[in-house]
Design a protein around this motif. Structure first.
Motif, PDB file in Angstrom:
ATOM      1  N   LEU A  89      -1.123 -10.833  -7.675  1.00 25.84           N
ATOM      2  CA  LEU A  89      -0.015 -10.047  -7.117  1.00 25.84           C
ATOM      3  C   LEU A  89       0.793  -9.361  -8.204  1.00 25.84           C
TER       4      LEU A  89
ATOM      5  N   ARG B 187      -1.374  -6.409  -9.321  1.00 29.18           N
ATOM      6  CA  ARG B 187      -1.566  -5.423  -8.258  1.00 29.18           C
ATOM      7  C   ARG B 187      -0.288  -4.651  -7.941  1.00 29.18           C
ATOM      8  N   TYR B 188       0.842  -5.367  -7.877  1.00 27.63           N
ATOM      9  CA  TYR B 188       2.092  -4.750  -7.434  1.00 27.63           C
ATOM     10  C   TYR B 188       3.162  -4.665  -8.528  1.00 27.63           C
ATOM     11  N   ARG B 189       2.805  -5.039  -9.761  1.00 30.45           N
ATOM     12  CA  ARG B 189       3.740  -5.018 -10.893  1.00 30.45           C
ATOM     13  C   ARG B 189       4.987  -5.844 -10.590  1.00 30.45           C
ATOM     14  N   LEU B 190       4.773  -7.097 -10.151  1.00 24.79           N
ATOM     15  CA  LEU B 190       5.850  -8.015  -9.821  1.00 24.79           C
ATOM     16  C   LEU B 190       6.064  -8.999 -10.954  1.00 24.79           C
TER      17      LEU B 190
ATOM     18  N   ALA C 234       6.324 -12.625  -7.197  1.00 20.64           N
ATOM     19  CA  ALA C 234       4.984 -12.899  -6.648  1.00 20.64           C
ATOM     20  C   ALA C 234       5.007 -14.178  -5.819  1.00 20.64           C
TER      21      ALA C 234
ATOM     22  N   ALA D 255       2.151  -5.265   2.354  1.00 19.13           N
ATOM     23  CA  ALA D 255       2.339  -5.189   0.911  1.00 19.13           C
ATOM     24  C   ALA D 255       3.770  -4.780   0.603  1.00 19.13           C
ATOM     25  N   PRO D 256       4.251  -5.110  -0.577  1.00 15.98           N
ATOM     26  CA  PRO D 256       5.611  -4.696  -0.934  1.00 15.98           C
ATOM     27  C   PRO D 256       5.816  -3.204  -0.752  1.00 15.98           C
TER      28      PRO D 256
ATOM     29  N   GLN E 174       5.895  -1.635   2.087  1.00 15.36           N
ATOM     30  CA  GLN E 174       5.300  -1.136   3.331  1.00 15.36           C
ATOM     31  C   GLN E 174       5.909  -1.874   4.515  1.00 15.36           C
TER      32      GLN E 174
END
Length: 70
Positions: A15, A18-21, A26, A63-64, A66
């Motif tokens: 995570l 994928r989402y730069r968390l 995450a 997803a973050p 959305q």
């Protein structure tokens, strides 16, 4: 067999990439997905690590950034 902590750590890493968390963000996403789907965090992590999908096949959490309808 991979331990629960290792599995959650692997899922957090996926995570984060994928989402730069951050690690904390995450984990919050894993926990929210767990609550939303009524599936234990370790199982959410296992599914993510094995399939790349966040949450069970019945849709999972969005997803973050959305909404659930996207």
């Amino acid at each position: 067999m991979i331990g629960t902590r290792d599995l959650i750590g692997q899922a957090k890493g996926i995570l984060m990439e994928r989402y730069r968390l951050t690690a904390d963000q995450a984990f919050v996403l894993l926990a929210r997905t767990s609550q939303h789907t009524n599936v234990k965090v370790a199982e959410v992590a296992r599914i993510l690590a094995e399939t790349g999908e966040l949450g069970p096949q019945r849709g999972g959490a969005p997803a973050p950034g959305q909404s659930a309808g996207e």
